[in-house]
Enzyme design. Structure first.
Site, PDB file in Angstrom:
ATOM      1  N   ARG A 164       0.830  -1.218   0.000  1.00 35.20           N
ATOM      2  CA  ARG A 164       0.000   0.000   0.000  1.00 35.20           C
ATOM      3  C   ARG A 164       0.867   1.272   0.000  1.00 35.20           C
ATOM      4  O   ARG A 164       0.527   2.267   0.647  1.00 35.20           O
ATOM      5  CB  ARG A 164      -0.933   0.032   1.222  1.00 35.20           C
ATOM      6  N   SER A 237     -10.570  -0.396   3.173  1.00 40.70           N
ATOM      7  CA  SER A 237      -9.860  -0.606   4.442  1.00 40.70           C
ATOM      8  C   SER A 237      -9.356   0.738   4.932  1.00 40.70           C
ATOM      9  O   SER A 237      -8.672   1.440   4.190  1.00 40.70           O
ATOM     10  CB  SER A 237      -8.631  -1.498   4.230  1.00 40.70           C
ATOM     11  N   GLU A 333      -4.770   4.018   6.083  1.00 38.23           N
ATOM     12  CA  GLU A 333      -4.398   3.784   4.693  1.00 38.23           C
ATOM     13  C   GLU A 333      -4.711   5.003   3.805  1.00 38.23           C
ATOM     14  O   GLU A 333      -3.909   5.348   2.935  1.00 38.23           O
ATOM     15  CB  GLU A 333      -5.154   2.533   4.196  1.00 38.23           C
TER      16      GLU A 333
HETATM   17  N1  EPU Z   1     -11.505 -10.159  10.442  1.00 36.93           N
HETATM   18  C1  EPU Z   1     -12.175 -10.214  11.643  1.00 36.93           C
HETATM   19  N2  EPU Z   1     -13.107  -9.244  11.909  1.00 36.93           N
HETATM   20  C2  EPU Z   1     -13.410  -8.263  11.018  1.00 36.93           C
HETATM   21  C3  EPU Z   1     -12.709  -8.211   9.792  1.00 36.93           C
HETATM   22  C4  EPU Z   1     -11.765  -9.178   9.512  1.00 36.93           C
HETATM   23  O1  EPU Z   1     -11.941 -11.075  12.475  1.00 36.93           O
HETATM   24  O2  EPU Z   1     -14.270  -7.428  11.337  1.00 36.93           O
HETATM   25  C5  EPU Z   1     -10.549 -11.225  10.099  1.00 36.93           C
HETATM   26  C6  EPU Z   1     -11.146 -12.087   8.990  1.00 36.93           C
HETATM   27  O3  EPU Z   1     -11.906 -13.123   9.502  1.00 36.93           O
HETATM   28  C7  EPU Z   1      -9.923 -12.583   8.271  1.00 36.93           C
HETATM   29  C8  EPU Z   1      -8.892 -11.489   8.500  1.00 36.93           C
HETATM   30  O4  EPU Z   1      -9.378 -10.653   9.537  1.00 36.93           O
HETATM   31  O5  EPU Z   1      -9.471 -13.770   8.855  1.00 36.93           O
HETATM   32  C9  EPU Z   1      -8.600 -10.669   7.264  1.00 36.93           C
HETATM   33  O6  EPU Z   1      -9.787 -10.112   6.732  1.00 36.93           O
HETATM   34  P1  EPU Z   1     -10.067 -10.057   5.145  1.00 36.93           P
HETATM   35  O7  EPU Z   1      -9.718 -11.331   4.508  1.00 36.93           O
HETATM   36  O8  EPU Z   1     -11.440  -9.516   4.989  1.00 36.93           O
HETATM   37  O9  EPU Z   1      -9.009  -9.039   4.570  1.00 36.93           O
HETATM   38  P2  EPU Z   1      -8.349  -7.730   5.178  1.00 36.93           P
HETATM   39  O10 EPU Z   1      -6.987  -8.039   5.678  1.00 36.93           O
HETATM   40  O11 EPU Z   1      -9.312  -7.100   6.108  1.00 36.93           O
HETATM   41  C10 EPU Z   1      -7.162  -6.985   2.964  1.00 36.93           C
HETATM   42  C11 EPU Z   1      -7.017  -5.682   2.214  1.00 36.93           C
HETATM   43  C12 EPU Z   1      -8.276  -5.402   1.401  1.00 36.93           C
HETATM   44  C13 EPU Z   1      -8.469  -6.558   0.427  1.00 36.93           C
HETATM   45  C14 EPU Z   1      -8.604  -7.864   1.243  1.00 36.93           C
HETATM   46  C15 EPU Z   1      -8.705  -9.075   0.370  1.00 36.93           C
HETATM   47  C16 EPU Z   1      -5.550  -4.260   3.509  1.00 36.93           C
HETATM   48  C17 EPU Z   1      -5.452  -3.106   4.447  1.00 36.93           C
HETATM   49  N3  EPU Z   1      -6.786  -4.610   3.160  1.00 36.93           N
HETATM   50  O12 EPU Z   1      -8.239  -6.802   3.882  1.00 36.93           O
HETATM   51  O13 EPU Z   1      -8.082  -4.216   0.679  1.00 36.93           O
HETATM   52  O14 EPU Z   1      -9.616  -6.355  -0.366  1.00 36.93           O
HETATM   53  O15 EPU Z   1      -7.429  -8.036   2.061  1.00 36.93           O
HETATM   54  O16 EPU Z   1      -7.473  -9.319  -0.204  1.00 36.93           O
HETATM   55  O17 EPU Z   1      -4.528  -4.778   3.097  1.00 36.93           O
HETATM   56  C18 EPU Z   1      -8.389  -1.863   0.753  1.00 36.93           C
HETATM   57  O18 EPU Z   1      -7.153  -1.770   0.825  1.00 36.93           O
HETATM   58  O19 EPU Z   1      -9.122  -0.833   0.713  1.00 36.93           O
HETATM   59  C19 EPU Z   1      -8.982  -3.175   0.766  1.00 36.93           C
HETATM   60  C20 EPU Z   1     -10.298  -3.352   0.848  1.00 36.93           C
END
Ligand code: EPU
Length: 337
Positions: A164, A237, A333
């Site tokens: 990012r 995010s 971010e």
């Molecule tokens: N989780 C929770 N509670 C929540 C949200 C998430 O426990 O309220 C846990 C989920 O269960 C999962 C883990 O956290 O095990 C990760 O969550 P998720 O797979 O939804 O992905 P993320 O890490 O929250 C990242 C990117 C997203 C991208 C997704 C999918 C960043 C900051 N965010 O999100 O990017 O779409 O992976 O690859 O790296 C963005 O940057 O705007 C964005 C949406």
């Protein structure tokens, strides 16, 4: 080119924050920029560049000139036996570009379907999702120098991409405007299925993995978890997933055995910020007109009428609580103007 004054930017930022620009102009060709540069009264002003406004927190009033990059166009510029080279103008909507590449039969960007914002913004924060980042396929970025108006081409290495992050968020900030981006997409069909969610979605629909079915699965997953910015203001995010040492991750894991983390660059770990915020009790919780989304705690949402101050107040409370509970700093971010 028209220069407007006192322009409301609520519809130009996906968080839907109330924000007024003193002066505002849209750029369709490099000559539009040159015209502005030749105007001595405008040259004195502070210039800010707006793409799709999906990764920004705008203040309630912006002095100076806001430039929206609105150039359009996408084309195959070259191909060889291994790659397609596809160029997109900065003002194109990112997802329209991704879906167009798939319709043309060029794959490689399917995992990045439905990310909001413009194509020109994609290199700035190195957008990424489901195991793929744009840095994996960006070949060259054409920029316009905001001082001289000259064109400058940066190759992948010169963009200094990181998680990012890029040159454009650091030394290049305020210096260059991204004008077009060329992607190098491999003809060998490499599918990225390491993200469990995609595989599960394909299995549920009993579909074989190919670029089109992956794109549809990603669209489905995103629609089920992330709020549509047209309906409820948000910037995706709101925090980056923090990167910590193995020792730090192990220490948290001792107390919280269900911590979600991923190995990062051999010795470190990336922690799921959404998990940290969720466990700190912020999922679905509101503070004034803003809150953390009920289905994904990492997404800060505007329930209506919020200002930048409301956003930062909540962001500080959330990051403070995460720091107190886990000892980990989480960093926003979106870019702060
Ligand atoms: N989780 C929770 N509670 C929540 C949200 C998430 O426990 O309220 C846990 C989920 O269960 C999962 C883990 O956290 O095990 C990760 O969550 P998720 O797979 O939804 O992905 P993320 O890490 O929250 C990242 C990117 C997203 C991208 C997704 C999918 C960043 C900051 N965010 O999100 O990017 O779409 O992976 O690859 O790296 C963005 O940057 O705007 C964005 C949406």
């Amino acid at each position: 080119m028209q220069i407007r004054t006192k322009v409301d930017l609520s519809s130009f930022n996906t968080l839907q924050l109330r924000s007024q620009a003193e002066h505002f102009a849209e750029l369709y060709s490099p000559s539009d920029l040159h015209a502005l540069q030749n105007d001595s009264s405008l040259k004195k002003l502070n210039w800010n560049i707006l793409g799709g406004g999906s990764n920004l927190v705008l203040p309630s009033s912006i002095s100076g000139l806001v430039l929206k990059v609105s150039n359009q166009g996408k084309e195959l510029v070259a191909d060889d036996k291994d790659f397609w080279f596809v160029k997109v103008q900065a003002g194109e909507v990112w997802n329209d570009f991704v879906q167009w590449t798939l319709q043309q039969g060029y794959w490689g960007l399917e995992n990045l379907s439905l990310i909001p914002g413009t194509a020109g913004a994609s290199p700035i924060q190195n957008i990424g999702a489901y195991g793929v980042e744009v840095k994996d396929s960006i070949w060259e970025v054409t920029c316009l120098d905001l001082q001289s108006g000259e064109t400058k081409k940066l190759n992948n290495k010169e963009c200094q991409f990181a998680y990012r992050d890029s040159y454009f968020k650091n030394d290049g900030a305020g210096r260059y405007l991204v004008w077009d981006v060329t992607f190098r997409l491999p003809k060998q069909n490499i599918l990225h299925l390491e993200y469990g969610d995609i595989r599960k979605e394909l299995e549920r629909q009993q579909l074989a993995a190919d670029p089109r079915t992956i794109a549809n699965a990603v669209i489905h997953i995103r629609q089920s978890k992330l709020p549509d910015p047209k309906v409820i203001g948000n910037a995706g995010s709101f925090f980056k997933n923090p990167i910590v040492s193995k020792e730090m991750r192990d220490a948290i894991l001792m107390k919280h055995t269900d911590l979600v983390s991923y190995p990062y660059l051999s010795t470190n770990f990336k922690l799921a910020a959404g998990w940290l915020i969720d466990r700190a009790g912020w999922k679905g919780k509101k503070l004034g007109p803003v809150g953390m989304f009920e289905k994904q705690a990492l997404v800060l949402v505007n329930h209506g009428g919020a200002s930048a101050d409301d956003v930062w107040k909540l962001a500080n409370q959330v990051s403070g609580d995460v720091k107190n509970m886990f000892g980990v700093e989480i960093e926003p971010e979106p870019i702060r103007w």
